[in-house]
Design a protein around this motif. Structure first.
Motif, mmCIF file in Angstrom:
data_model
loop_
_atom_site.group_PDB
_atom_site.id
_atom_site.type_symbol
_atom_site.label_atom_id
_atom_site.label_comp_id
_atom_site.label_asym_id
_atom_site.label_seq_id
_atom_site.Cartn_x
_atom_site.Cartn_y
_atom_site.Cartn_z
ATOM 1 N N ASP A 1 0.738 -1.534 -0.307
ATOM 2 C CA ASP A 1 -0.380 0.080 -0.206
ATOM 3 C C ASP A 1 0.897 1.413 -0.076
ATOM 4 O OD1 ASP A 1 -1.939 2.024 0.353
ATOM 5 O OD2 ASP A 1 -3.066 0.628 1.777
ATOM 6 N N TYR B 1 0.501 4.127 2.752
ATOM 7 C CA TYR B 1 -0.793 3.261 3.787
ATOM 8 C C TYR B 1 -0.090 4.569 4.882
ATOM 9 C CZ TYR B 1 -1.239 0.071 7.615
ATOM 10 O OH TYR B 1 -1.273 -0.264 9.318
ATOM 11 N N GLN C 1 -8.152 -3.302 2.931
ATOM 12 C CA GLN C 1 -7.800 -3.746 2.561
ATOM 13 C C GLN C 1 -7.936 -4.836 1.367
ATOM 14 O OE1 GLN C 1 -4.111 -3.598 4.485
ATOM 15 N NE2 GLN C 1 -3.067 -2.285 2.742
#
Length: 194
Positions: free
Chosen positions: A108, A111, A137
């Motif tokens: 990610d 993130y 996610q």
């Protein structure tokens, strides 16, 4: 004597993206990349130790050039990933459907920004936010794989609706919301996230 054309690392990574898009990961070879660049494989091996080294650099290159985003809207991050799955199928499959050497479920690129934004906006403990985001996610990763593998074709409106619904479910659960009034309050407070 004429100067030889210098092939730079960035040229090789750009050519690798083209090969991935056109031929898929199974054909991401130094020979095909060199063919795309119209050179021998030597410049590739002068920049990268081997194809695995090139692939790891390619992950970083795609992350920065296709996935890194700077916004405050949670849904936008998810839509960016899902549109990447739709519009760049081979790149998505390369990035997210591969063996990992660590326990990361999904890479990610955004993130830290996402976790900070959610924690501040939802007034939640960081660990709780991380758990909530991990569920999002999982959901987005699953949708992305189905989209990239042509199993599922959702319109932008369908994706928008799906993401809004899963956000409501996660919000209710992770905020421990028990009343409709409280739920409406948090939906209103977090409307800019979705």
């Amino acid at each position: 004597m004429a100067n030889k054309k210098k092939i730079y690392r960035d040229d090789i990574l750009k050519a690798s993206v083209v090969v991935l898009k056109q031929l898929g990961e199974t054909n991401l070879t130094t020979r095909n990349i060199a063919k795309q660049l119209n050179v021998s494989t030597q410049p590739i091996y002068s920049e990268f130790q081997n194809i695995d080294d090139l692939k790891q650099s390619l992950v970083d290159y795609i992350t920065v050039n296709y996935l890194k985003e700077k916004v405050n809207n949670y849904k936008h991050y998810a839509l960016k990933l899902l549109n990447f799955a739709r519009n760049e199928k081979q790149l998505f499959l390369f990035m997210y459907v591969r063996q990992r050497q660590n326990n990361l479920f999904i890479d990610d690129a955004n993130y830290e920004d996402i976790i900070s934004s959610l924690s501040n906006n939802l007034e939640m403990d960081i660990d709780r936010v991380k758990e909530m985001h991990k569920k999002m996610q999982y959901y987005c990763y699953s949708l992305g794989v189905m989209i990239a593998s042509n199993y599922l074709d959702l319109s932008e409106q369908d994706l928008d609706k799906e993401l809004s619904e899963i956000f409501k479910i996660l919000l209710k659960y992770y905020k421990n919301i028990s009343s409709e009034e409280e739920f409406k309050y948090w939906l209103h407070k977090s409307h800019h996230l979705m």
